[in-house]
Design an enzyme around this catalytic site. Sequence first.
Site, mmCIF file in Angstrom:
data_model
loop_
_atom_site.group_PDB
_atom_site.id
_atom_site.type_symbol
_atom_site.label_atom_id
_atom_site.label_comp_id
_atom_site.label_asym_id
_atom_site.label_seq_id
_atom_site.Cartn_x
_atom_site.Cartn_y
_atom_site.Cartn_z
ATOM 1 N N HIS A 278 30.573 38.440 28.527
ATOM 2 C CA HIS A 278 31.362 39.627 28.193
ATOM 3 C C HIS A 278 30.593 40.925 28.442
ATOM 4 O O HIS A 278 31.185 42.009 28.404
ATOM 5 C CB HIS A 278 31.833 39.565 26.739
ATOM 6 C CG HIS A 278 33.153 40.229 26.500
ATOM 7 N ND1 HIS A 278 33.749 41.079 27.414
ATOM 8 C CD2 HIS A 278 34.009 40.175 25.442
ATOM 9 C CE1 HIS A 278 34.888 41.513 26.935
ATOM 10 N NE2 HIS A 278 35.079 40.981 25.735
ATOM 11 N N ASP B 268 35.471 41.809 31.635
ATOM 12 C CA ASP B 268 36.469 42.014 30.586
ATOM 13 C C ASP B 268 37.646 41.081 30.809
ATOM 14 O O ASP B 268 37.722 40.375 31.828
ATOM 15 C CB ASP B 268 36.939 43.472 30.573
ATOM 16 C CG ASP B 268 35.808 44.437 30.266
ATOM 17 O OD1 ASP B 268 34.993 44.120 29.387
ATOM 18 O OD2 ASP B 268 35.750 45.502 30.912
#
Length: 434
Positions: A408, A412
Amino acid sequence: MNDMSIKSQTIDITAPVQQEGTKAVLRSWLKADGDVVAKDEPVVELETDKVVVEVCAPCDGILRYVMVIDTDAPPGALLGRVESSLSTNADVLTPTDVAEKPSTKIPACAGEFRLSPSVRRLLAEHELDAASVIARGTGRDGRLTRQDVLNVIAERDASPATVSTAPVKIEAEKAPVTAPAPATTAQVKALEPSSATGGPKVASLIPHSSMRRKIAEHMQHSVTVAPHVTSVFEVDFAAIIAHRKRSKEVFAKQGVNLTFTAYFIAACVEAMKASPEVNSRWHADHLEVFQDVNIGVGAALGDKGLIVPVIHQAQDLSLMGIASRLQTVTEAARNGKLKPADVQGGTFTISNHGVSGSLFASPIIINQPQSAILGIGALEKRVVVREIDGVDTFQARPMAYVSLTIDHRVLDGSQTNAWLSRFVEVIQSWSLTS
């Protein structure tokens, strides 16, 4: 030997610098300390969590040990040395010159220390006596290979009385091994079965293999440095099943086995165009996005661990090229013949966990320093709704869950879903893209 002035030169034998981010363990010396060796002759074997590597002599001369068996060998570590005798005249002292002198050393090919780690494990698993099968060696200098042992096992299974099944007795090479220090009271107590203190009965204490320890370190590092997030889609296999059925015979005539994994790799290449950042590496001050799509495919080695051979530059390969290269590295992995280059340089990984029946797994740990990993679940027929001429119908379709676990820090949700959407689209419309 001719009269001449001779001077000695010592050249180091070092562990390879490129080891895919892991350290190796010195598993066996292929030559005895003091043996005459030739330049580029394998003299020592290193084992990492991914592959067994042979390190060769840097020159002609006499081998001298430095590192002992079962010692960690990080990149660049000094393993041993070769004493090379050079003359100031035209004549040079060669291995042949030295071999002419009587030697009392055991020939390297005669001792059990010539066995590679994979061969040792196979002998131990099948309770074969190494001495009884060493003469069957077909490898370099008569070394016993994994295939030689498999042949013996097959013969034994066919006629049990023809091959000795005495407990294996594999000794390490005659290296100057330092004796381990006596166990402390605390260490002995820690190894006592918990049943002795009122706990559950212990069936056995199984030492961790080098591969298992390295896998554990690698997985722990990944979840520590990268925040893992997983997105899940569903994919219909009908199109690639039909294409594979039509094409399998054509591929077979070229000696190539067409598997579903080849389609997955090709679809990954296309999906990278929708979200290039998936094929990247995170750095503290920038993101390194790769042009080459080097896709690793996880291959289970039973209870011993996992290895990930890499299909390099998959973006330049046809489906035939992908399937051919995949077949080559898969067979090498199964036979313990992968080279270091076969497991290096990966930019993305596929975990086909569905082959063992798993419908879904989360999170699949990212193969650091990559940014994402694809998971493929088991293929099964499921009832789904399909619209035909404006009417909803219920159909039994060959379906599977696919997941993309991402770092992450790098990606996204929108990028993740764009990648998976394109992957699913390619698989489901294969007849239009092939």
